[in-house]
Design a protein around this motif. Structure first.
Motif, PDB file in Angstrom:
ATOM      1  N   GLU A 199       0.962  -1.242   0.094  1.00 32.85           N
ATOM      2  CA  GLU A 199       0.022   0.111  -0.114  1.00 32.85           C
ATOM      3  C   GLU A 199       1.000   1.325  -0.050  1.00 32.85           C
ATOM      4  O   GLU A 199       0.526   2.205  -0.710  1.00 32.85           O
ATOM      5  CB  GLU A 199      -0.981   0.130   1.165  1.00 32.85           C
ATOM      6  CG  GLU A 199      -2.044  -1.091   0.962  1.00 32.85           C
ATOM      7  CD  GLU A 199      -2.792  -1.245   2.373  1.00 32.85           C
ATOM      8  OE1 GLU A 199      -2.369  -0.761   3.340  1.00 32.85           O
ATOM      9  OE2 GLU A 199      -4.002  -1.864   2.289  1.00 32.85           O
ATOM     10  N   GLU A 238       2.101   1.736  -3.240  1.00 33.33           N
ATOM     11  CA  GLU A 238       1.215   2.455  -4.422  1.00 33.33           C
ATOM     12  C   GLU A 238       0.833   3.996  -4.034  1.00 33.33           C
ATOM     13  O   GLU A 238       0.757   4.856  -5.248  1.00 33.33           O
ATOM     14  CB  GLU A 238      -0.269   1.726  -4.204  1.00 33.33           C
ATOM     15  CG  GLU A 238      -0.162   0.137  -4.735  1.00 33.33           C
ATOM     16  CD  GLU A 238      -1.585  -0.456  -4.145  1.00 33.33           C
ATOM     17  OE1 GLU A 238      -2.398  -0.042  -3.723  1.00 33.33           O
ATOM     18  OE2 GLU A 238      -1.587  -1.780  -4.544  1.00 33.33           O
ATOM     19  N   GLU A 239       1.130   4.456  -2.857  1.00 34.58           N
ATOM     20  CA  GLU A 239       1.007   5.840  -2.448  1.00 34.58           C
ATOM     21  C   GLU A 239       2.211   6.449  -3.028  1.00 34.58           C
ATOM     22  O   GLU A 239       1.982   7.690  -3.844  1.00 34.58           O
ATOM     23  CB  GLU A 239       1.022   6.003  -0.989  1.00 34.58           C
ATOM     24  CG  GLU A 239      -0.337   5.507  -0.457  1.00 34.58           C
ATOM     25  CD  GLU A 239      -1.661   6.542  -0.754  1.00 34.58           C
ATOM     26  OE1 GLU A 239      -1.388   7.765  -1.013  1.00 34.58           O
ATOM     27  OE2 GLU A 239      -2.538   5.739  -1.017  1.00 34.58           O
ATOM     28  N   LYS A 244      -9.517   5.253   2.736  1.00 34.89           N
ATOM     29  CA  LYS A 244      -8.481   4.004   2.378  1.00 34.89           C
ATOM     30  C   LYS A 244      -8.960   3.216   3.466  1.00 34.89           C
ATOM     31  O   LYS A 244      -9.000   3.271   4.626  1.00 34.89           O
ATOM     32  CB  LYS A 244      -7.044   4.396   2.759  1.00 34.89           C
ATOM     33  CG  LYS A 244      -6.240   3.563   2.180  1.00 34.89           C
ATOM     34  CD  LYS A 244      -4.718   3.994   2.473  1.00 34.89           C
ATOM     35  CE  LYS A 244      -3.807   3.253   2.441  1.00 34.89           C
ATOM     36  NZ  LYS A 244      -2.483   3.670   2.665  1.00 34.89           N
ATOM     37  N   GLN A 264       3.854   5.573  -5.854  1.00 35.68           N
ATOM     38  CA  GLN A 264       3.881   5.772  -7.200  1.00 35.68           C
ATOM     39  C   GLN A 264       3.054   6.658  -7.543  1.00 35.68           C
ATOM     40  O   GLN A 264       2.800   6.987  -8.782  1.00 35.68           O
ATOM     41  CB  GLN A 264       3.469   4.262  -7.502  1.00 35.68           C
ATOM     42  CG  GLN A 264       4.397   3.125  -7.404  1.00 35.68           C
ATOM     43  CD  GLN A 264       3.917   1.755  -7.772  1.00 35.68           C
ATOM     44  OE1 GLN A 264       2.485   1.556  -7.657  1.00 35.68           O
ATOM     45  NE2 GLN A 264       4.540   0.901  -7.955  1.00 35.68           N
ATOM     46  N   LYS A 265       2.011   7.340  -6.698  1.00 36.00           N
ATOM     47  CA  LYS A 265       1.068   8.336  -7.067  1.00 36.00           C
ATOM     48  C   LYS A 265       2.019   9.740  -7.208  1.00 36.00           C
ATOM     49  O   LYS A 265       1.339  10.737  -7.874  1.00 36.00           O
ATOM     50  CB  LYS A 265       0.022   8.495  -6.254  1.00 36.00           C
ATOM     51  CG  LYS A 265      -1.023   7.445  -6.372  1.00 36.00           C
ATOM     52  CD  LYS A 265      -2.024   7.401  -5.341  1.00 36.00           C
ATOM     53  CE  LYS A 265      -2.954   6.135  -5.111  1.00 36.00           C
ATOM     54  NZ  LYS A 265      -3.846   6.195  -4.074  1.00 36.00           N
ATOM     55  N   LEU A 266       2.916   9.837  -6.647  1.00 41.45           N
ATOM     56  CA  LEU A 266       3.992  11.250  -6.494  1.00 41.45           C
ATOM     57  C   LEU A 266       4.269  11.442  -7.962  1.00 41.45           C
ATOM     58  O   LEU A 266       4.427  10.384  -8.677  1.00 41.45           O
ATOM     59  CB  LEU A 266       5.077  10.918  -5.618  1.00 41.45           C
ATOM     60  CG  LEU A 266       4.776  10.769  -4.198  1.00 41.45           C
ATOM     61  CD1 LEU A 266       6.148  10.485  -3.525  1.00 41.45           C
ATOM     62  CD2 LEU A 266       4.043  11.901  -3.546  1.00 41.45           C
ATOM     63  N   LYS A 309       5.989   6.678 -10.801  1.00 43.08           N
ATOM     64  CA  LYS A 309       5.323   5.640 -11.159  1.00 43.08           C
ATOM     65  C   LYS A 309       6.289   4.164 -11.162  1.00 43.08           C
ATOM     66  O   LYS A 309       5.781   3.295 -11.096  1.00 43.08           O
ATOM     67  CB  LYS A 309       4.990   5.880 -12.537  1.00 43.08           C
ATOM     68  CG  LYS A 309       3.951   4.800 -13.262  1.00 43.08           C
ATOM     69  CD  LYS A 309       3.681   5.420 -14.573  1.00 43.08           C
ATOM     70  CE  LYS A 309       2.514   4.274 -15.198  1.00 43.08           C
ATOM     71  NZ  LYS A 309       2.030   4.662 -16.495  1.00 43.08           N
TER      72      LYS A 309
END
Length: 686
Positions: free
Chosen positions: A17, A20-21, A132, A23-25, A29
């Motif tokens: 998790e 994934e957070e 979340k 990767q949002k920056l 990616k």
């Protein structure tokens, strides 16, 4: 890409998790956060401050050179202290509830809940605000719900058990990680270099090719090199996994990381440390624990959908019985809260990683380099093993298997003629003469004839040695013809010695079969390999002889490299096939197989070509590697069944209304403990 070490990761699902957070920056990616190794890889342009903030939401942090002193262990100790105190308060509250005052008991239950569950509660509220839904969110909702209906005892017990569950989950993975780190710490740190006759201790990383180092008794050899002075026995367990010492003397190769047992060795470094066999092995082992297997990828994908499905079931349990079946709202609301806890996927996500890391580490200790969890899984599924002959089932070194002397001193004459040659067959003759303790003489007028043999003069006589073409000038009588035919039928290469009139002797040359080959083939069949094949470019009779001796189920002779590839591709259509070769001339076949296994004592080509490398340069530990891989696969399946099975049992208890909060948390805790303990058996299995 920048690489950071991360500490404080609480669980595999939480790491996913967090990844994934991140990767949002912006530019994030490609970020990957690996729970196995505790490493984060991110693009150089990602803002590190935001990454730290995301990690801190789970209590994790980056370890840099400035804060290397930070450790997870003290946090673990504090957690145990808090859990023990909470449990004491919980037990004391029971006494107070029965003998002193109910309201005081409620206060103690709430204190125990707050002590052991406050971190989870804070995280859960934050996640709830973001919409979340992970384990912290589910636990927070369950705790609020339990307290709101006056279930003080169960709320406290759930908080304590969940804290213990998280601690045990982290402990299991840390155990596997520590084992891996212990393996990686075998690399030498310092070296004693000699410059202009002066000794100086330097960092191993500063070593360059052609540097001169000395290694005293008990010290680690800093990098690959050649012995230029001294003699000693060397423990090469770091490279090969075998602790039996190997004698090293002038001109012999040594490997970085091996230990000088006694005496003083002066070594000329042939590779800078980062190019050494040990550095490459450790790098590959480190990378291996970061690769995700197909099973892990499936579990991670499944876990994403599992929690929302459980939440939906929880809502149905809360609403349907009271509205449509005249059930008690408070009773079914409680059941629904218990179902929420079953939604924790942590034990499921943990089903694979500990077993995979343990399997890779165990095999690396034994000198078997597996380049990733995916290859470990694949090794456990192999049904057919194909072997190259030369250098794999055999030593790749010709030797004199038989010789017939028609005139005395034929072996002495042959070895004397060949004494200055570097041809493998010449070396075999010289070695045989040495075994017979013969003193060689000096030949004259030595002439090499390409593709056929050698002529030379010894004393006042001219001799020829080589194949039949080389001695075609002399007649061959019936006795010699019969002996020639007999040697050829046994699959040996024929070498003849002749003078100008007649044949003086015949030598049968063979590629020596490795002592362990027959036993290894037998053990492979015992560990579940259905077919063993031998692929060789040699002619039929030689191949048949080796195949019969070692016990392979079938063989294919006279194959060119491209024909080996076609043969492997054909077998792969029906079987899961591993190809075992020396990693030098078998690269195409190794690449074509489902799994490429190379032999090579630290050779670059062997390490780079195959998916798995047998660093001992022999087949001895191949059966145990396959056995351990099969065990890892079996354990992963068992773990998945346990993790889902215990949760399914918990969910089924909702039908008769028997599911309680503590049973729900115990189902997850039981699964986590079992999954962890079963996975760690790989590491300690002898």
């Amino acid at each position: 890409m920048n690489e950071y070490k991360v500490k404080g990761l609480t669980c595999a699902n939480c790491a996913r998790e967090l990844q994934e957070e991140i990767q949002k920056l912006p530019s994030g990616k490609s970020a990957s956060l690996n729970y196995h190794s505790g490493k984060l890889k991110i693009d150089n342009s990602v803002e590190i401050g935001k990454v730290k903030k995301i990690l801190s939401t789970d209590g994790a942090f980056l370890v840099t050179e400035n804060d290397e002193h930070k450790q997870v262990h003290p946090q673990g100790i504090n957690l145990i202290t808090i859990l023990c105190l909470s449990f004491f308060l919980y037990c004391f509250a029971f006494v107070v509830d029965n003998w002193i005052n109910e309201f005081l008991a409620v206060g103690l239950f709430l204190t125990a809940t707050a002590l052991s569950g406050y971190k989870t509660f804070i995280k859960g509220l934050k996640n709830l605000g973001k919409g979340k839904f992970n384990i912290e969110t589910l636990m927070t909702i369950a705790l609020i719900g339990a307290l709101s209906i006056g279930e003080w005892k169960e709320g406290a017990l759930v908080a304590i058990l969940f804290g213990l569950n998280e601690y045990l989950e982290g402990l299991g993975m840390q155990k596997a990680r520590n084992s891996m780190e212990k393996l990686l710490n075998i690399a030498p740190k310092k070296a004693t270099i000699i410059t202009d006759g002066i000794e100086k201790v330097v960092e191993v990383t500063s070593l360059k090719e052609s540097d001169l180092v000395i290694v005293k008794a008990g010290e680690k050899i800093p990098s690959d090199g050649l012995v230029i002075d001294g003699k000693s026995s060397v423990n090469e367990a770091a490279i090969t996994g075998e602790s039996m010492p190997v004698e090293k003397g002038l001109g012999e190769e040594v490997f970085g990381g091996s230990i000088n047992n006694e005496g003083l060795l002066k070594i000329n470094i042939t590779k800078a440390y980062e190019d050494s066999s040990l550095a490459k092995i450790l790098h590959l082992v480190e990378e291996a624990q970061e690769t995700k297997t197909p099973t892990e990828l499936f579990i991670n994908k499944f876990a994403k959908y599992y929690t929302p499905i459980i939440m939906l079931i929880s809502i149905i349990v809360m609403i349907v019985p009271p509205i449509f079946l005249n059930g008690s709202f408070s009773e079914w609301f409680y059941q629904g809260l218990a179902v929420l806890i079953v939604g924790c996927p942590c034990a499921l996500v943990l089903a694979s990683p500990i077993a995979i890391v343990s399997g890779i580490t165990k095999n690396a200790r034994n000198g078997i380099l597996i380049k990733g969890g995916v290859f470990l899984e694949q090794l456990g599924r192999i049904t057919t093993v194909a072997f190259d002959k030369t250098g794999t089932l055999t030593k790749g070194e010709p030797y004199v298997e038989t010789f017939i002397e028609y005139e005395s001193h034929s072996l002495l004459l042959s070895a004397s003629i060949e004494k200055s040659s570097s041809h493998p067959i010449a070396k075999a003759l010289i070695k045989k003469a040495g075994e017979e303790k013969l003193i060689l003489v000096e030949p004259e007028e030595v002439t090499t004839h390409s593709g056929s043999g050698v002529t030379a003069k010894i004393g006042d006589k001219q001799y020829s040695i080589g194949n039949e073409k080389q001695v075609s000038h002399v007649p061959i009588d019936d006795r010699v013809k019969k002996d020639l035919l007999d040697i050829k039928d046994k699959g040996m290469t024929v070498v003849l010695l002749a003078d100008k009139d007649k044949i003086l002797g015949i030598f049968g040359i063979s590629d020596e079969i490795r002592e362990e080959s027959k036993e290894v083939i037998s053990h492979l069949h015992k560990v579940g390999i259905k077919k063993t094949l031998m692929l060789t470019g040699d002619h039929e009779s030689t191949a048949q002889k080796v195949a019969r001796h070692v016990g392979v189920t079938s063989f294919f002779a006279g194959l060119l490299p491209d024909q080996k590839v076609e043969k492997i591709k054909g077998i792969s259509e029906t079987d899961k096939v591993a190809m075992v070769g020396d990693g030098i001339n078998d690269a195409p076949a190794l690449a074509s197989a489902d799994l490429g296994i190379a032999m090579g004592k630290g050779t670059d080509s062997a390490i780079e070509t195959a998916d798995i490398v047998l660093m001992q340069n022999h087949l001895g530990k191949l059966p145990s590697a396959i056995k351990s891989a099969k065990k890892v696969n079996a354990i992963i399946k068992m773990n998945i069944i346990l993790a889902l099975g215990l949760k399914l049992i918990a969910l089924l208890l909702t039908i008769p209304g028997l599911l309680t909060l503590w049973i729900a948390i115990l189902s997850d805790m039981g699964a986590t403990i079992l999954v962890t303990l079963i996975s760690l058996t790989v590491l300690y299995d002898k």
